[in-house]
Enzyme design. Structure first.
Site, PDB file in Angstrom:
ATOM      1  N   HIS A  55      34.568  29.270  38.883  1.00 50.81           N
ATOM      2  CA  HIS A  55      33.745  29.840  37.814  1.00 50.81           C
ATOM      3  C   HIS A  55      32.610  28.933  37.362  1.00 50.81           C
ATOM      4  O   HIS A  55      31.710  29.388  36.680  1.00 50.81           O
ATOM      5  CB  HIS A  55      34.649  30.226  36.637  1.00 50.81           C
ATOM      6  CG  HIS A  55      35.710  31.217  37.037  1.00 50.81           C
ATOM      7  ND1 HIS A  55      36.776  30.870  37.837  1.00 50.81           N
ATOM      8  CD2 HIS A  55      35.836  32.536  36.770  1.00 50.81           C
ATOM      9  CE1 HIS A  55      37.534  31.938  38.051  1.00 50.81           C
ATOM     10  NE2 HIS A  55      36.996  32.962  37.420  1.00 50.81           N
TER      11      HIS A  55
ATOM     12  N   HIS B   6      40.294  46.027  36.379  1.00 51.48           N
ATOM     13  CA  HIS B   6      38.833  46.071  36.262  1.00 51.48           C
ATOM     14  C   HIS B   6      38.299  47.385  36.815  1.00 51.48           C
ATOM     15  O   HIS B   6      37.470  48.047  36.202  1.00 51.48           O
ATOM     16  CB  HIS B   6      38.187  44.932  37.056  1.00 51.48           C
ATOM     17  CG  HIS B   6      38.416  43.563  36.485  1.00 51.48           C
ATOM     18  ND1 HIS B   6      38.120  43.237  35.186  1.00 51.48           N
ATOM     19  CD2 HIS B   6      38.873  42.418  37.065  1.00 51.48           C
ATOM     20  CE1 HIS B   6      38.394  41.942  34.988  1.00 51.48           C
ATOM     21  NE2 HIS B   6      38.866  41.430  36.103  1.00 51.48           N
TER      22      HIS B   6
ATOM     23  N   HIS C 239      37.382  34.209  46.468  1.00 47.70           N
ATOM     24  CA  HIS C 239      37.856  34.374  45.095  1.00 47.70           C
ATOM     25  C   HIS C 239      37.822  35.861  44.723  1.00 47.70           C
ATOM     26  O   HIS C 239      36.794  36.519  44.841  1.00 47.70           O
ATOM     27  CB  HIS C 239      37.019  33.552  44.109  1.00 47.70           C
ATOM     28  CG  HIS C 239      37.651  33.514  42.758  1.00 47.70           C
ATOM     29  ND1 HIS C 239      38.566  32.537  42.394  1.00 47.70           N
ATOM     30  CD2 HIS C 239      37.571  34.364  41.712  1.00 47.70           C
ATOM     31  CE1 HIS C 239      38.997  32.788  41.170  1.00 47.70           C
ATOM     32  NE2 HIS C 239      38.404  33.891  40.733  1.00 47.70           N
ATOM     33  N   ALA C 240      38.957  36.375  44.257  1.00 43.98           N
ATOM     34  CA  ALA C 240      39.111  37.816  44.036  1.00 43.98           C
ATOM     35  C   ALA C 240      38.113  38.353  43.012  1.00 43.98           C
ATOM     36  O   ALA C 240      37.828  37.717  42.006  1.00 43.98           O
ATOM     37  CB  ALA C 240      40.525  38.097  43.546  1.00 43.98           C
TER      38      ALA C 240
ATOM     39  N   TYR D  10      39.272  34.788  29.922  1.00 36.27           N
ATOM     40  CA  TYR D  10      40.644  34.723  30.449  1.00 36.27           C
ATOM     41  C   TYR D  10      41.614  34.217  29.392  1.00 36.27           C
ATOM     42  O   TYR D  10      42.766  34.631  29.338  1.00 36.27           O
ATOM     43  CB  TYR D  10      40.701  33.829  31.686  1.00 36.27           C
ATOM     44  CG  TYR D  10      39.795  34.291  32.794  1.00 36.27           C
ATOM     45  CD1 TYR D  10      40.089  35.448  33.520  1.00 36.27           C
ATOM     46  CD2 TYR D  10      38.623  33.611  33.107  1.00 36.27           C
ATOM     47  CE1 TYR D  10      39.252  35.887  34.535  1.00 36.27           C
ATOM     48  CE2 TYR D  10      37.785  34.037  34.124  1.00 36.27           C
ATOM     49  CZ  TYR D  10      38.100  35.176  34.826  1.00 36.27           C
ATOM     50  OH  TYR D  10      37.272  35.613  35.825  1.00 36.27           O
TER      51      TYR D  10
ATOM     52  N   HIS E 201      45.770  42.959  38.716  1.00 34.09           N
ATOM     53  CA  HIS E 201      44.732  42.496  37.791  1.00 34.09           C
ATOM     54  C   HIS E 201      43.372  43.086  38.173  1.00 34.09           C
ATOM     55  O   HIS E 201      42.661  43.647  37.328  1.00 34.09           O
ATOM     56  CB  HIS E 201      44.677  40.960  37.815  1.00 34.09           C
ATOM     57  CG  HIS E 201      43.500  40.363  37.100  1.00 34.09           C
ATOM     58  ND1 HIS E 201      43.557  39.978  35.783  1.00 34.09           N
ATOM     59  CD2 HIS E 201      42.231  40.111  37.511  1.00 34.09           C
ATOM     60  CE1 HIS E 201      42.365  39.509  35.410  1.00 34.09           C
ATOM     61  NE2 HIS E 201      41.540  39.579  36.447  1.00 34.09           N
ATOM     62  N   GLU E 202      43.013  42.972  39.433  1.00 34.67           N
ATOM     63  CA  GLU E 202      41.697  43.460  39.859  1.00 34.67           C
ATOM     64  C   GLU E 202      41.565  44.966  39.658  1.00 34.67           C
ATOM     65  O   GLU E 202      40.522  45.455  39.240  1.00 34.67           O
ATOM     66  CB  GLU E 202      41.438  43.103  41.340  1.00 34.67           C
ATOM     67  CG  GLU E 202      41.332  41.605  41.616  1.00 34.67           C
ATOM     68  CD  GLU E 202      40.282  40.889  40.773  1.00 34.67           C
ATOM     69  OE1 GLU E 202      39.294  41.535  40.365  1.00 34.67           O
ATOM     70  OE2 GLU E 202      40.459  39.691  40.494  1.00 34.67           O
TER      71      GLU E 202
ATOM     72  N   GLU F 232      39.377  41.590  31.239  1.00 35.47           N
ATOM     73  CA  GLU F 232      40.410  40.828  31.949  1.00 35.47           C
ATOM     74  C   GLU F 232      41.814  41.264  31.554  1.00 35.47           C
ATOM     75  O   GLU F 232      42.766  41.101  32.324  1.00 35.47           O
ATOM     76  CB  GLU F 232      40.252  39.331  31.654  1.00 35.47           C
ATOM     77  CG  GLU F 232      38.930  38.736  32.105  1.00 35.47           C
ATOM     78  CD  GLU F 232      38.669  38.914  33.587  1.00 35.47           C
ATOM     79  OE1 GLU F 232      39.641  38.980  34.357  1.00 35.47           O
ATOM     80  OE2 GLU F 232      37.486  39.005  33.968  1.00 35.47           O
TER      81      GLU F 232
HETATM   82  O1  X8Z Z   1      39.102  34.746  38.308  1.00 31.38           O
HETATM   83  C1  X8Z Z   1      40.138  35.365  38.074  1.00 31.38           C
HETATM   84  C2  X8Z Z   1      40.404  36.703  38.739  1.00 31.38           C
HETATM   85  C3  X8Z Z   1      39.183  37.462  38.995  1.00 31.38           C
HETATM   86  S1  X8Z Z   1      38.577  38.250  37.606  1.00 31.38           S
HETATM   87  C4  X8Z Z   1      41.069  36.483  40.073  1.00 31.38           C
HETATM   88  N1  X8Z Z   1      41.074  34.818  37.278  1.00 31.38           N
HETATM   89  C5  X8Z Z   1      40.915  33.518  36.670  1.00 31.38           C
HETATM   90  C6  X8Z Z   1      40.983  32.407  37.705  1.00 31.38           C
HETATM   91  O2  X8Z Z   1      41.366  32.678  38.850  1.00 31.38           O
HETATM   92  O3  X8Z Z   1      40.667  31.279  37.386  1.00 31.38           O
HETATM   93  C7  X8Z Z   1      42.330  35.450  36.918  1.00 31.38           C
HETATM   94  C8  X8Z Z   1      43.082  34.380  36.212  1.00 31.38           C
HETATM   95  C9  X8Z Z   1      42.061  33.410  35.718  1.00 31.38           C
HETATM   96 ZN    ZN Z   2      39.517  39.479  36.336  1.00 29.45          ZN
END
Ligand code: X8Z
Ligand code: ZN
Length: 606
Positions: free
Chosen positions: A505, A380, A346-347, A515, A376-377, A404
């Site tokens: 998450h 940050h 997960h990024a 988000y 997106h990353e 975010e």
């Molecule tokens: O978790 C993230 C990013 C890392 S900050 C990849 N996002 C949420 C997800 O993947 O659920 C970005 C969009 C929403």
């Molecule tokens: Zn993010």
């Protein structure tokens, strides 16, 4: 000692690495009574600088090399920080009721909020909590679905298959297969809730949800209302999109599988969690073939490497007048999935050493989706770099939604014009049908995401407050999924399942409202930045690529970090102190016209 602010999948928490042992902490505790509040805060900031390295190193190694040994290292580091945090919060109580300078008061408040999983003071419970959190995030990272003995699929492989496959039964197999990884998390999660709630109560919050909602420069009750207000603003957009997508899926899979008066089966939307639907754009494309927005095929034909994709994102930020990423970013980041070990794919973006050592951790694939995640990353990372001169307690986003929203804002500038300029699509002429196509592609991500972004924490707020109990974890989850998203599980679920745990998450304990807020703020930021950039025309056609003026104002806001209430930061950039969804509504006005026309005569809702 040294402290780091780490953003993991958007989770920003103050991470401290304790170079001193418990003895030291207690010795210092005895000495605090003579300290003024200002001296105390200065000491916190200095200790945080010192604390950072060891914890960050432990976390990085754990996330990029999941083994039993790295679990031991990471949980030990996490306990050290938790101990430091409890000690310092206790010491801070002596300043309660004193007339403090605003920045000092804010620093102390932020110290208190400096963890998303507060530990109870009891050492055995602290250890138990650290072990559970390390364990369940690892279970997620290493999770696999095995079709047969020698054919196992990782989470990121399954995600890609969900995006590429259109066969109903195959999708169902991946969907249910992945959810098996979460079953063993259920009891651990319930225990996590008990322990973290106990920690939150020791800090003076009624439960962990109330603590999370306290991080927005307003009362927790006001925050709850604020997020409900924003949802009310955008819900009509979602309803139109849902109605149209359901009709299209009905044409493809049949109305018996996609009933036209009920929720959509959750596995048909191109995404493991039905959170963003752009992968099924090909099924929904309003004007087939009009306007070239197929970035996927360019990435593949030109065989972009992960590094080249990251360079493309960096160049965007540089075009705004922001600095190049440090050489160490390129040396230390994880861009690809290692072949020989388990990692958390997960990024995430990391601001190690107070933002001097920036890194991303991803398992990059050659797709447009992934390219946008990279942009997106880096948002940050650029934020972390921008606020690196703030005291440690202020090294954070104005609120977590701001963190975010930086990269999300930048992705709005990836217009066809921009993509053509950087060679990712062929230049196409002006055609209003192309605008609708592109808007649809974007709405499948941005608008589809909104209810999902809203409900994840609503579920957790209920869990932390005790309104949702382990006996109805899964049922409450699906009630919210249906209420907000209008989707339903494609097969029967029960309390033997733990579907929330199959979303990163939850086991990683990253608050999610950020988000939801970001998806609204990004349009608000973009509207302000496009004005500064002197854009002429509709918001949807604006790219701030190359605008130093917009970049300067954006970076100035980022440099403030969390040193002031977010309302002040927002006002400096946009002239308003309120989060507001009118920009996203304006942005998608052309698409809404199209959707209303399409939905005419259909009966919408579920
Ligand atoms: O978790 C993230 C990013 C890392 S900050 C990849 N996002 C949420 C997800 O993947 O659920 C970005 C969009 C929403
Ligand atoms: Zn993010």
């Amino acid at each position: 000692m040294n402290q780091l602010v780490r953003i993991v999948a958007g989770l920003v928490f103050v991470v401290t690495l304790n170079a001193c042992n418990q003895q030291d902490a207690e010795n210092t505790a005895a000495a605090v009574s003579t300290e003024t509040a200002d001296e105390f805060v200065a000491r916190l900031n200095a200790e945080l600088v010192e604390l950072g390295r060891e914890r960050e190193a432990a976390e990085w190694v754990r996330s990029t090399y999941i083994t039993l040994d790295t679990a031991v290292i990471a949980s030990a580091a996490s306990q050290k920080y938790a101990k430091w945090h409890s000690d310092r919060v206790k010491q801070a109580m002596q300043y309660e009721g004193q007339d403090l300078d605003a920045k000092t008061r804010r620093s102390i408040e932020l110290l208190k909020l400096g963890t998303s999983a507060p530990s109870p003071g009891d050492a055995a419970k602290r250890k138990e909590l650290a072990e559970i959190t390390t364990d369940i995030e690892g279970m997620y990272g290493a999770g696999k679905y095995c079709r047969s003995e020698n054919n196992c699929l990782s989470g990121s492989e399954l995600e890609q298959l969900m995006a590429d496959t259109r066969d109903y039964d195959e999708l169902l197999e991946y969907w249910t297969g992945w959810r098996q990884i979460a079953v063993p998390m259920r009891d651990k999660y319930a225990r996590f809730v008990e322990l973290a709630n106990e920690g939150a109560r020791e800090l003076g919050y009624s439960d962990l949800g109330q603590m999370w909602r306290s991080n927005y420069d307003m009362s927790p009750a006001d925050f709850e209302q604020e997020s409900a207000r924003l949802w009310d603003q955008v819900e009509p957009l979602y309803d139109e999109l849902h109605c149209h997508v359901r009709a299209k899926l009905g044409e493809i899979y049949g109305d018996d599988r996609v009933p036209q008066n009920g929720p959509i089966p959750a596995h048909l939307l191109g995404n493991m969690w039905a959170q963003e639907w752009a992968p099924i754009y090909d099924l929904i494309e309003p004007y087939p073939g009009v306007g070239d927005i197929d970035v996927d095929s360019t990435l593949k034909t030109k065989n972009y490497s992960p590094q080249e994709m990251v360079r493309s994102a960096e160049s965007f930020y540089v075009s705004l007048g922001m600095p190049r990423l440090p050489e160490t970013f390129w040396e230390r980041s994880q861009f690809s999935k290692p072949r020989d070990r388990e990692v958390v794919c997960h990024a995430s973006a990391w601001g190690i050493d107070g933002g001097k050592d920036l890194r991303i951790k991803m398992c990059i694939q050659q797709t447009y989706d992934e390219l946008r995640t990279i942009y997106h990353e880096l948002g940050h990372n650029y934020y972390q770099g921008a606020y690196k001169d703030q005291p440690r307690l202020f090294q954070n986003g104005a609120h977590d939604g701001f963190h975010e929203a930086i990269g999300d804002t930048v992705t709005l500038s990836m217009t066809p014009g921009y993509l053509a300029e950087v060679g990712l699509v062929n230049a196409s002429g002006e055609d209003p049908r192309a605008t609708i196509n592109r808007q649809m592609q974007m709405a499948l991500d941005s608008i589809a995401f909104l209810p999902f972004g809203k409900l994840i924490d609503e579920w957790r707020w209920g869990v932390f407050s005790g309104q949702i109990t382990p006996q109805n974890y899964n049922e409450a989850w699906w009630d919210l999924r249906t209420k907000y998203q209008g989707i339903a599980p494609p097969v029967e679920r029960s309390e033997a399942d733990f579907d929330p745990g199959a979303k990163y998450h939850i086991p990683a304990n990253v608050p999610y409202s950020r988000y939801f807020l970001a998806r609204i703020l990004q349009f608000q930021f973009q509207r302000a930045l496009c004005e500064i950039a002197g854009h002429d025309g509709g918001l949807e056609s604006c790219s701030i690529y190359g605008s130093k003026a917009a970049g300067e104002k954006f970076y100035a806001m980022m440099a403030s970090g969390q040193s002031e209430p977010w309302q002040d930061s927002l006002e400096k950039l946009t002239g308003t102190r309120e989060m507001d969804a009118t920009a996203i509504i304006d942005y998608f006005a052309p698409l809404m016209g199209y959707l209303k026309e399409q939905n005419d005569g259909r009966s919408c809702g579920w």
